[in-house]
Design a protein around this motif. Structure first.
Motif, PDB file in Angstrom:
ATOM      1  N   ILE A 100      23.579  21.842  36.450  1.00 58.64           N
ATOM      2  CA  ILE A 100      23.641  22.586  35.137  1.00 58.64           C
ATOM      3  C   ILE A 100      22.563  24.211  34.723  1.00 58.64           C
ATOM      4  CG2 ILE A 100      23.694  22.565  32.367  1.00 58.64           C
ATOM      5  CD1 ILE A 100      24.801  19.785  33.285  1.00 58.64           C
ATOM      6  N   SER A 101      23.244  24.604  34.864  1.00 62.50           N
ATOM      7  CA  SER A 101      22.520  26.121  34.576  1.00 62.50           C
ATOM      8  C   SER A 101      22.761  26.751  33.038  1.00 62.50           C
ATOM      9  CB  SER A 101      23.254  27.379  35.756  1.00 62.50           C
ATOM     10  OG  SER A 101      22.472  28.055  35.369  1.00 62.50           O
ATOM     11  N   ARG A 102      21.685  27.446  32.474  1.00 55.69           N
ATOM     12  CA  ARG A 102      21.667  27.498  31.263  1.00 55.69           C
ATOM     13  C   ARG A 102      20.436  28.858  31.614  1.00 55.69           C
ATOM     14  NH1 ARG A 102      18.381  23.270  28.547  1.00 55.69           N
ATOM     15  NH2 ARG A 102      17.653  22.260  30.397  1.00 55.69           N
ATOM     16  N   LYS A 103      21.160  29.775  30.406  1.00 55.69           N
ATOM     17  CA  LYS A 103      20.454  31.209  30.738  1.00 55.69           C
ATOM     18  C   LYS A 103      20.233  31.558  29.141  1.00 55.69           C
ATOM     19  CE  LYS A 103      21.970  33.498  34.765  1.00 55.69           C
ATOM     20  NZ  LYS A 103      23.153  32.517  35.409  1.00 55.69           N
ATOM     21  N   TYR A 104      18.876  32.054  28.511  1.00 56.41           N
ATOM     22  CA  TYR A 104      18.654  32.745  28.306  1.00 56.41           C
ATOM     23  C   TYR A 104      18.232  33.844  27.638  1.00 56.41           C
ATOM     24  CZ  TYR A 104      18.180  27.641  26.438  1.00 56.41           C
ATOM     25  OH  TYR A 104      17.886  26.255  26.804  1.00 56.41           O
ATOM     26  N   GLU A 105      18.237  34.116  26.026  1.00 60.13           N
ATOM     27  CA  GLU A 105      17.812  35.653  26.294  1.00 60.13           C
ATOM     28  C   GLU A 105      16.780  35.780  25.201  1.00 60.13           C
ATOM     29  OE1 GLU A 105      21.013  38.571  25.611  1.00 60.13           O
ATOM     30  OE2 GLU A 105      21.026  38.412  27.537  1.00 60.13           O
ATOM     31  N   ALA A 106      15.645  36.216  25.001  1.00 57.04           N
ATOM     32  CA  ALA A 106      14.741  36.302  23.955  1.00 57.04           C
ATOM     33  C   ALA A 106      13.489  37.452  24.129  1.00 57.04           C
ATOM     34  CB  ALA A 106      13.506  34.959  24.828  1.00 57.04           C
ATOM     35  N   ILE A 107      13.332  37.587  22.597  1.00 54.18           N
ATOM     36  CA  ILE A 107      12.412  38.619  22.830  1.00 54.18           C
ATOM     37  C   ILE A 107      10.690  38.136  22.386  1.00 54.18           C
ATOM     38  CG2 ILE A 107      12.041  40.621  20.860  1.00 54.18           C
ATOM     39  CD1 ILE A 107      14.781  40.629  20.369  1.00 54.18           C
ATOM     40  N   ASP A 157      22.683  38.268  15.208  1.00 54.80           N
ATOM     41  CA  ASP A 157      22.702  38.935  14.668  1.00 54.80           C
ATOM     42  C   ASP A 157      21.043  39.561  14.489  1.00 54.80           C
ATOM     43  OD1 ASP A 157      25.025  40.025  14.013  1.00 54.80           O
ATOM     44  OD2 ASP A 157      25.599  39.270  12.187  1.00 54.80           O
ATOM     45  N   ASP A 158      19.908  38.621  13.532  1.00 52.36           N
ATOM     46  CA  ASP A 158      18.851  38.393  13.607  1.00 52.36           C
ATOM     47  C   ASP A 158      18.167  39.190  14.834  1.00 52.36           C
ATOM     48  OD1 ASP A 158      19.507  36.500  14.953  1.00 52.36           O
ATOM     49  OD2 ASP A 158      17.702  35.238  14.020  1.00 52.36           O
ATOM     50  N   MET A 159      18.546  38.605  16.422  1.00 53.25           N
ATOM     51  CA  MET A 159      17.428  39.146  17.292  1.00 53.25           C
ATOM     52  C   MET A 159      18.423  40.688  18.057  1.00 53.25           C
ATOM     53  SD  MET A 159      17.792  35.718  19.444  1.00 53.25           S
ATOM     54  CE  MET A 159      16.657  36.487  21.090  1.00 53.25           C
ATOM     55  N   LEU A 160      19.614  41.132  17.051  1.00 47.44           N
ATOM     56  CA  LEU A 160      20.039  42.022  17.793  1.00 47.44           C
ATOM     57  C   LEU A 160      19.468  43.338  17.465  1.00 47.44           C
ATOM     58  CD1 LEU A 160      22.366  42.934  19.730  1.00 47.44           C
ATOM     59  CD2 LEU A 160      24.396  42.920  18.597  1.00 47.44           C
ATOM     60  N   ARG A 161      19.296  43.062  16.441  1.00 47.95           N
ATOM     61  CA  ARG A 161      18.458  43.576  14.703  1.00 47.95           C
ATOM     62  C   ARG A 161      17.726  44.126  15.585  1.00 47.95           C
ATOM     63  NH1 ARG A 161      15.096  42.902  11.024  1.00 47.95           N
ATOM     64  NH2 ARG A 161      14.879  41.060  11.592  1.00 47.95           N
ATOM     65  N   LEU A 162      16.587  43.368  16.137  1.00 47.09           N
ATOM     66  CA  LEU A 162      15.500  44.280  16.038  1.00 47.09           C
ATOM     67  C   LEU A 162      15.388  44.964  17.372  1.00 47.09           C
ATOM     68  CD1 LEU A 162      13.505  40.579  16.683  1.00 47.09           C
ATOM     69  CD2 LEU A 162      13.664  41.744  14.726  1.00 47.09           C
ATOM     70  N   VAL A 163      16.476  44.757  18.066  1.00 51.53           N
ATOM     71  CA  VAL A 163      16.565  45.563  19.922  1.00 51.53           C
ATOM     72  C   VAL A 163      17.421  46.820  19.306  1.00 51.53           C
ATOM     73  CG1 VAL A 163      17.743  45.720  21.800  1.00 51.53           C
ATOM     74  CG2 VAL A 163      17.272  43.438  21.162  1.00 51.53           C
ATOM     75  N   LYS A 164      18.270  46.644  17.990  1.00 51.63           N
ATOM     76  CA  LYS A 164      18.796  48.093  17.843  1.00 51.63           C
ATOM     77  C   LYS A 164      17.425  49.230  17.369  1.00 51.63           C
ATOM     78  CE  LYS A 164      23.545  46.760  17.762  1.00 51.63           C
ATOM     79  NZ  LYS A 164      24.717  46.883  16.885  1.00 51.63           N
ATOM     80  N   LEU A 165      16.991  48.099  16.396  1.00 52.30           N
ATOM     81  CA  LEU A 165      15.879  49.196  15.455  1.00 52.30           C
ATOM     82  C   LEU A 165      14.500  49.673  16.392  1.00 52.30           C
ATOM     83  CD1 LEU A 165      15.327  47.125  12.529  1.00 52.30           C
ATOM     84  CD2 LEU A 165      16.440  48.879  12.389  1.00 52.30           C
ATOM     85  N   SER A 166      14.698  49.091  18.010  1.00 49.59           N
ATOM     86  CA  SER A 166      13.838  49.128  19.157  1.00 49.59           C
ATOM     87  C   SER A 166      13.809  50.935  19.090  1.00 49.59           C
ATOM     88  CB  SER A 166      14.205  48.753  19.984  1.00 49.59           C
ATOM     89  OG  SER A 166      15.004  48.663  20.931  1.00 49.59           O
TER      90      SER A 166
END
Length: 302
Positions: A164-171, A291-300
């Motif tokens: 079972i393979s899991r991928k995550y994204e993080a900041i 949205d809460d994580m996407l906001r950080l990337v977009k504000l970068s």
């Protein structure tokens, strides 16, 4: 309609004991005992038999598992579940942040498991929630639930063999130097806490692969947007490994991150790959960054 979970198998060998065939179909001795004493049924070509029955090639074996009972501490609740996929064996849902996967002393209700029990009740299933891939309270994204103990047994075998393979994204805080790397560091419980984990020599083997997607600044704070793949499933594995690397997750105040930018650890399960436990068909599910994580990337800014 019989609410019990039932599977059919076709005998592939002539002269084989039913007991031996059940073992080859990965039905455990404990499950066979439960079938015998707790309301299950074994039939061959529609006729009930015990495990000593000698099968003939092409016989149709039907295994009816006994009805399951949920634990007393798991209340049935009805509410919103974001269902990504569902069939007779598994359920894939998307968990929001700030929701438990299973009940805890601090959050005894409102968990994914509570809602899954309500969902099963509406379907008339005599089953309980079997969590295959668990997420922390503040981690969002995809998780897998087995709809029966036998399916949970099969997915457990798949997990142990890393199928079972899991991928995550993080900041994370800081700019990670290498574009890709593998963190191999054992994880164990911190002696001074019942919650925290840490990298320690006597811990369990743990491996996390890290790939940099973007290095950026947010209000002069250096951050890195990363993708991670788990090869093991230790408690708090990603959080511990990234803190050990010197780059704690943004929002993860338990392991050294700051909540100035986001009110939870910036971690989301974006991908789940699993072979279907009954058909072996490869299944892959993906989830967009919230949205809460996407906001950080977009504000970068670079």
């Amino acid at each position: 309609m019989d609410p019990r979970f039932t599977l059919q198998f076709i005998a592939k060998k002539d002269g084989q004991l039913l007991r031996e065939a059940l073992q080859e179909w990965r039905i455990s001795k404990r499950a066979v005992t439960a079938i015998k004493f707790d309301g299950g049924l074994l039939t061959v070509n529609g006729v009930e038999h015990n495990v000593r029955y000698i099968l003939q090639l092409g016989d149709c074996v039907e295994v009816t598992f006994p009805p399951e009972k949920k634990s007393d501490g798991l209340a049935v609740e009805h509410g919103d579940l974001t269902i990504v996929y569902e069939d007779e064996a598994i359920l894939i849902v998307e968990k929001p942040a700030h929701q438990n996967t299973i009940p805890s002393r601090e959050h005894p209700t409102g968990s994914i498991a509570n809602l899954v029990c309500g969902h099963f009740q509406q379907q008339g299933l005599a089953s309980t929630a079997h969590i295959v891939t668990r997420l922390d309270h503040d981690t969002s994204g995809l998780l897998c639930i087995a709809k029966h103990a036998y399916i949970h047994h099969l997915t457990g075998l798949a997990q142990r063999s890393r199928e079972i393979s899991r991928k995550y994204e993080a900041i994370v805080h800081g700019h990670i130097e290498h574009d890709s790397q593998s963190i191999i560091a054992p994880i164990g419980r911190k002696k001074t806490s019942i919650i925290e984990r840490e990298v320690r020599a006597d811990g369990q083997y743990a491996q996390t692969d890290v790939t940099v997607l973007k290095r950026f600044f947010l209000n002069s704070e250096p951050m890195t947007y990363i993708r991670l793949q788990l090869h093991t499933g230790r408690t708090h594995q990603i959080r511990v490994h990234m803190a050990y690397l010197g780059h704690p997750l943004v929002g993860d105040d338990l392991y050294g991150g700051s909540r100035h930018f986001i009110d939870r650890q910036a971690l989301h399960c974006v991908s789940l790959e699993i072979a279907h436990p009954l058909t072996n068909e490869p299944l892959q599910f993906t989830s967009m960054l919230p949205d809460d994580m996407l906001r950080l990337v977009k504000l970068s800014c670079l």
